[in-house]
Motif scaffolding. Structure first.
Motif, short mmCIF file in Angstrom:
data_model
loop_
_atom_site.label_atom_id
_atom_site.label_comp_id
_atom_site.label_asym_id
_atom_site.label_seq_id
_atom_site.Cartn_x
_atom_site.Cartn_y
_atom_site.Cartn_z
N ALA A 1 1.26 -1.45 -0.08
CA ALA A 1 -0.11 0.17 -0.23
C ALA A 1 0.96 1.31 0.07
O ALA A 1 1.80 0.94 0.39
CB ALA A 1 -0.77 -0.33 1.27
N GLY B 1 3.25 4.34 1.23
CA GLY B 1 3.47 4.75 2.66
C GLY B 1 2.99 6.60 2.32
O GLY B 1 2.05 7.03 1.56
N GLU C 1 4.01 8.38 -0.85
CA GLU C 1 3.95 7.85 -1.87
C GLU C 1 1.93 8.35 -2.13
O GLU C 1 1.69 9.34 -3.17
CB GLU C 1 3.12 6.32 -2.29
N ASN D 1 0.04 -1.46 -6.36
CA ASN D 1 0.48 -1.95 -5.00
C ASN D 1 -1.11 -2.55 -5.27
O ASN D 1 -1.96 -2.06 -5.53
CB ASN D 1 0.18 -1.20 -4.02
N1 URA Z 1 5.46 0.17 0.09
C1 URA Z 1 5.52 -0.65 -0.35
O1 URA Z 1 4.09 -1.38 -0.56
N2 URA Z 1 4.15 0.42 -1.31
C2 URA Z 1 4.52 1.69 -2.25
O2 URA Z 1 4.01 2.08 -3.16
C3 URA Z 1 5.53 2.36 -0.69
C4 URA Z 1 5.94 1.46 0.09
#
Ligand code: URA
Length: 224
Positions: free
Chosen positions: A50, A52, A55, A88
């Protein structure tokens, strides 16, 4: 069969859908949805967990420290971010970087499967437990399954799925980083094998496809 340009246009439409997505409560706390970025026709795809904090701010995947390590590992096998597609499991940041919740994963999962269908990768590297469990459909943890490619049908495509450690775990533990580096080193051979041939596909067709000229790489560098 859709052309690379048609698939790219559908991917852009999906990108717009994700920007407006309200299917789970994470849309209330995110700054920007993070669709993913890279080559819309990539042979190699990475799936993380996902977004962070960084991002979420930029609307781009893996732009923090874990992303820098991912870039470095890619460079070591002669690839750049622009040649792969990075996505992701979740497109919105969970507050405080907590683990994705089952309902969030369920809400977001059709987007990931659509991405796989439209990008048509040969190899998908799942980074860490969440992506690995979702795409293998198996609860086995990353430490048990990492480094061994599996063949799966995803988004109507047969792909090599290679579970590997998440780069964030590699940043915390030097031994994990070395294992990750070793697993990355196996990617070029896997890519060279081409897509695993589905059992029902006649061999002549597969051979014809092999000798067809490569379409030009198509970038989605504007994403974000
Ligand atoms: N960690 C993740 O799993 N995804 C990202 O986009 C950034 C860090």
């Amino acid at each position: 069969m859709a052309t690379a340009e048609e698939r790219r246009e559908e991917l852009v439409a999906l990108y717009k859908e994700v920007q407006a997505c309200t299917k789970c409560p994470l849309h209330e706390t995110r700054a920007k949805a993070v669709f993913g970025a890279g080559d819309a026709d990539a042979d190699l795809m990475f799936v993380g967990e996902a977004p962070g904090a960084e991002e979420d701010r930029q609307g781009l995947p893996f732009v923090g420290r874990a992303g820098q390590l991912l870039n470095q590992m890619l460079e070591e096998i002669g690839l750049s971010r622009e040649e792969v597609f990075i996505a992701n499991v979740l497109k919105s940041r969970p507050p405080g970087n907590r683990d994705p919740q089952p309902l969030e994963i369920e809400a977001c999962r059709p987007y990931l499967f659509e991405q796989v269908r439209l990008i048509e990768p040969t190899v998908i590297c799942t980074l860490g437990n969440f992506a690995t469990k979702l795409l293998t459909g198996n609860p086995a943890g990353i430490t048990r399954v990492r480094g061994t490619p599996q063949v799966h049908e995803l988004g109507s495509r047969t792909v090599f799925l290679l579970p590997i450690f998440h780069p964030a775990a590699a940043l915390r533990t030097p031994a994990v980083k070395e294992t990750l580096r070793g697993d990355f080193a196996t990617i070029p051979d896997l890519l060279a094998m081409g897509p695993p041939v589905a059992a029902e596909e006649p061999l002549e067709e597969a051979e014809e496809a092999d000798s067809a000229p490569e379409p030009p790489a198509d970038q989605l560098g504007f994403f974000g």
